[in-house]
Design a protein around this motif. Structure first.
Motif, PDB file in Angstrom:
ATOM      1  N   GLU A  62      41.823  46.352  32.148  1.00 45.40           N
ATOM      2  CA  GLU A  62      42.696  45.812  31.229  1.00 45.40           C
ATOM      3  C   GLU A  62      43.802  44.838  32.039  1.00 45.40           C
ATOM      4  O   GLU A  62      44.297  45.239  33.063  1.00 45.40           O
ATOM      5  N   GLY A  63      43.862  43.712  31.346  1.00 48.81           N
ATOM      6  CA  GLY A  63      44.700  42.561  31.591  1.00 48.81           C
ATOM      7  C   GLY A  63      44.235  41.651  32.614  1.00 48.81           C
ATOM      8  O   GLY A  63      45.130  40.624  32.541  1.00 48.81           O
ATOM      9  N   GLU A  64      43.002  41.698  32.912  1.00 44.80           N
ATOM     10  CA  GLU A  64      42.587  40.335  34.004  1.00 44.80           C
ATOM     11  C   GLU A  64      40.897  40.418  33.582  1.00 44.80           C
ATOM     12  O   GLU A  64      40.374  41.417  33.654  1.00 44.80           O
ATOM     13  N   VAL A  65      40.546  39.150  33.464  1.00 42.79           N
ATOM     14  CA  VAL A  65      39.002  38.789  33.470  1.00 42.79           C
ATOM     15  C   VAL A  65      38.518  39.481  34.842  1.00 42.79           C
ATOM     16  O   VAL A  65      39.123  39.125  36.190  1.00 42.79           O
ATOM     17  N   THR A  66      37.472  40.319  34.953  1.00 45.09           N
ATOM     18  CA  THR A  66      36.895  40.936  36.160  1.00 45.09           C
ATOM     19  C   THR A  66      35.325  40.764  36.001  1.00 45.09           C
ATOM     20  O   THR A  66      34.775  40.755  34.954  1.00 45.09           O
ATOM     21  N   VAL A  67      34.714  40.212  37.219  1.00 42.00           N
ATOM     22  CA  VAL A  67      33.501  40.069  37.529  1.00 42.00           C
ATOM     23  C   VAL A  67      33.156  41.731  38.059  1.00 42.00           C
ATOM     24  O   VAL A  67      33.643  42.095  39.135  1.00 42.00           O
ATOM     25  N   LYS A  79      22.188  42.244  49.194  1.00 37.63           N
ATOM     26  CA  LYS A  79      22.672  41.794  50.497  1.00 37.63           C
ATOM     27  C   LYS A  79      22.727  40.366  50.553  1.00 37.63           C
ATOM     28  O   LYS A  79      23.677  39.661  51.060  1.00 37.63           O
ATOM     29  N   GLN A  80      21.597  39.742  49.923  1.00 37.92           N
ATOM     30  CA  GLN A  80      21.503  38.259  50.063  1.00 37.92           C
ATOM     31  C   GLN A  80      22.598  37.570  48.816  1.00 37.92           C
ATOM     32  O   GLN A  80      22.824  36.410  49.041  1.00 37.92           O
ATOM     33  N   GLU A  81      23.175  38.563  48.235  1.00 34.66           N
ATOM     34  CA  GLU A  81      24.169  38.162  47.056  1.00 34.66           C
ATOM     35  C   GLU A  81      25.670  38.063  47.472  1.00 34.66           C
ATOM     36  O   GLU A  81      26.454  37.399  46.777  1.00 34.66           O
ATOM     37  N   MET A  82      25.728  38.847  48.623  1.00 35.54           N
ATOM     38  CA  MET A  82      27.099  39.091  48.969  1.00 35.54           C
ATOM     39  C   MET A  82      27.850  37.822  49.424  1.00 35.54           C
ATOM     40  O   MET A  82      29.072  37.708  48.895  1.00 35.54           O
ATOM     41  N   PRO A  83      27.263  36.716  49.830  1.00 36.96           N
ATOM     42  CA  PRO A  83      28.004  35.428  50.403  1.00 36.96           C
ATOM     43  C   PRO A  83      28.666  34.779  48.842  1.00 36.96           C
ATOM     44  O   PRO A  83      29.352  34.367  48.919  1.00 36.96           O
ATOM     45  N   ALA A  89      35.418  35.815  45.368  1.00 35.29           N
ATOM     46  CA  ALA A  89      36.505  36.454  45.507  1.00 35.29           C
ATOM     47  C   ALA A  89      37.497  35.503  46.164  1.00 35.29           C
ATOM     48  O   ALA A  89      38.626  35.275  45.980  1.00 35.29           O
ATOM     49  N   ASP A  90      36.810  34.367  47.133  1.00 31.23           N
ATOM     50  CA  ASP A  90      37.808  33.210  47.735  1.00 31.23           C
ATOM     51  C   ASP A  90      38.406  32.544  46.632  1.00 31.23           C
ATOM     52  O   ASP A  90      39.305  31.734  47.020  1.00 31.23           O
ATOM     53  N   ARG A  91      37.714  32.402  45.503  1.00 32.19           N
ATOM     54  CA  ARG A  91      38.456  31.604  44.344  1.00 32.19           C
ATOM     55  C   ARG A  91      39.374  32.371  43.432  1.00 32.19           C
ATOM     56  O   ARG A  91      39.741  31.760  42.455  1.00 32.19           O
ATOM     57  N   GLY A  92      39.696  33.232  44.011  1.00 28.54           N
ATOM     58  CA  GLY A  92      40.833  34.297  43.617  1.00 28.54           C
ATOM     59  C   GLY A  92      40.199  34.697  42.045  1.00 28.54           C
ATOM     60  O   GLY A  92      41.306  35.343  41.567  1.00 28.54           O
ATOM     61  N   ILE A  93      38.947  35.278  42.122  1.00 24.51           N
ATOM     62  CA  ILE A  93      38.436  35.816  40.668  1.00 24.51           C
ATOM     63  C   ILE A  93      38.478  37.579  41.340  1.00 24.51           C
ATOM     64  O   ILE A  93      38.111  37.747  42.481  1.00 24.51           O
ATOM     65  N   ARG A  94      38.826  38.423  40.345  1.00 27.22           N
ATOM     66  CA  ARG A  94      38.943  39.824  40.481  1.00 27.22           C
ATOM     67  C   ARG A  94      37.557  40.154  40.118  1.00 27.22           C
ATOM     68  O   ARG A  94      36.813  40.139  39.495  1.00 27.22           O
ATOM     69  N   LEU A  95      37.079  40.929  41.471  1.00 35.59           N
ATOM     70  CA  LEU A  95      35.572  41.553  41.560  1.00 35.59           C
ATOM     71  C   LEU A  95      35.907  43.145  41.616  1.00 35.59           C
ATOM     72  O   LEU A  95      36.502  43.608  42.495  1.00 35.59           O
ATOM     73  N   ILE A  96      35.233  43.829  40.943  1.00 34.95           N
ATOM     74  CA  ILE A  96      35.121  45.371  41.012  1.00 34.95           C
ATOM     75  C   ILE A  96      33.653  45.550  41.328  1.00 34.95           C
ATOM     76  O   ILE A  96      32.602  45.130  40.452  1.00 34.95           O
ATOM     77  N   GLY A  97      33.325  46.492  42.342  1.00 40.45           N
ATOM     78  CA  GLY A  97      31.823  46.885  42.512  1.00 40.45           C
ATOM     79  C   GLY A  97      31.502  47.991  41.896  1.00 40.45           C
ATOM     80  O   GLY A  97      32.294  48.974  41.619  1.00 40.45           O
TER      81      GLY A  97
END
Lengths: 176, 155
Positions: A62-67, A79-83, A89-97
């Motif tokens: 709730e409250g923020e767009v999340t990837v 592993k290849q996808e991590m970069p 994340a560097d661009r300020g996007i919220r990520l949850i794994g």
């Protein structure tokens, strides 16, 4: 003359069908839409990877767009996808794994080795949350809007150009 | 010696059977439920594989789905509810037989529509041919035809 042209009708039909079926050959069978698009993120209650005592649920979104990225230590493509995820994340996007069908130790090792772009990781050792999300492999990526509704689904590897071409525009679309 | 060999062989076979189909040994109290389990798992497509039913696939997601079908059956859910459950999560893709609904009308209706179109075309062609052959008699032929009929009658 007109009747002659009529004789070509079966041929035209055949060519049309052949083109249609040929196009099917180059279609990506995993490119189909998720059944959860425009649905609310399914309810769950699980601990986080870092803190076994901390319970989290769907109110996280709730409250923020999340990837949301579904990964596991056992998954080489993750592993290849991590970069690419670190770039997001560097661009300020919220990520949850979601650490999917993994052990705590291996999951933590994975993050130590490949970096941790996630605000937090939901620990899903039995794949129950993954099942609710219709996950059939990893990596899979969802974009959840600020109301907790699933808006976008990506199956498989996120290529570096996918960040710019699809993920970023989708996130921006729902941030407004 | 032969007895030991036989025992070993039986053990190997049992182990193999277990490895090939690990969850074939599910417990069912009711043979009807067991039959429904077999039918349901045979009619759902593994989302990870391109053309394998979940009862035939070794992919982890298929195993999860079989577990879920089993649990839902034990809870007494209907076939329709179990199919809905899977479609809600994995999409229409999991059903080998697409349902008859608004979006699939074309899919189900097209063969019948084509049959009607084909039958109409054949009927039209037959009619046109029939008329054409009737008209194809020239005046001379008609006269001869009349003559033949006439001569037969008088005979």
């Amino acid at each position: 003359m007109k009747r002659r042209l009529l004789l070509l009708l079966p041929l035209a039909g055949f060519i049309g069908l052949a083109i249609f079926l040929y196009m099917g050959l180059s279609m990506d069978p995993f490119g189909r839409d998720s059944a959860l698009l425009s649905e609310e993120f399914p309810p769950f209650e699980l601990s986080t990877l870092a803190e076994p005592d901390r319970r989290v649920d769907e109110s996280l979104f709730e409250g923020e767009v999340t990837v949301v990225n579904v990964w596991g230590e056992w998954c080489p493509t993750c592993k290849q996808e991590m970069p690419q995820l670190l770039d997001l994340a560097d661009r300020g996007i919220r990520l949850i794994g979601i650490d999917y069908k993994d052990t705590r130790d291996k999951g933590r090792e994975f993050l130590d080795e490949f970096g941790n772009p996630f605000e937090l990781n939901i620990f899903d050792p039995n794949g129950d949350l993954g099942f609710e999300l219709g996950v059939y492999g990893a990596p899979e990526t969802f974009i959840v809007d600020a109301d907790g509704v699933i808006r976008y689904h990506h199956t498989g590897y996120i290529k570096p150009e996918d960040v710019r071409d699809t993920i970023l525009p989708e996130v921006e679309k729902w941030q407004r | 010696m032969a007895a030991i060999g036989r025992t070993l062989m039986v053990l190997c076979l049992v182990a193999l059977a277990g490895a090939v189909n690990a969850d074939a040994v599910r417990d069912f109290d009711d043979p009807v439920v067991e039959k429904r389990y077999r039918e349901l798992t045979a009619s759902m497509r593994c989302p990870k594989c391109e053309n394998q039913a979940i009862d035939d696939s070794n992919s982890p997601v298929s195993a999860d789905m079989r577990d879920r079908v089993y649990t839902l059956l034990q809870e007494g859910r209907s076939d329709r509810e179990i199919q809905d459950f899977m479609v809600d999560r994995f999409g229409d893709y999991v059903l080998y037989n697409p349902r008859l609904e608004g979006r699939t009308l074309l899919l189900w209706g097209l063969p019948f529509a084509l049959l009607v179109v084909g039958a109409t075309v054949v009927a039209l062609i037959v009619r046109v041919r029939r008329r054409a052959s009737a008209q194809a008699l020239s005046a001379e032929e008609r006269a001869r035809l009349d003559e033949l009929i006439h001569s037969e009658r008088t005979e």
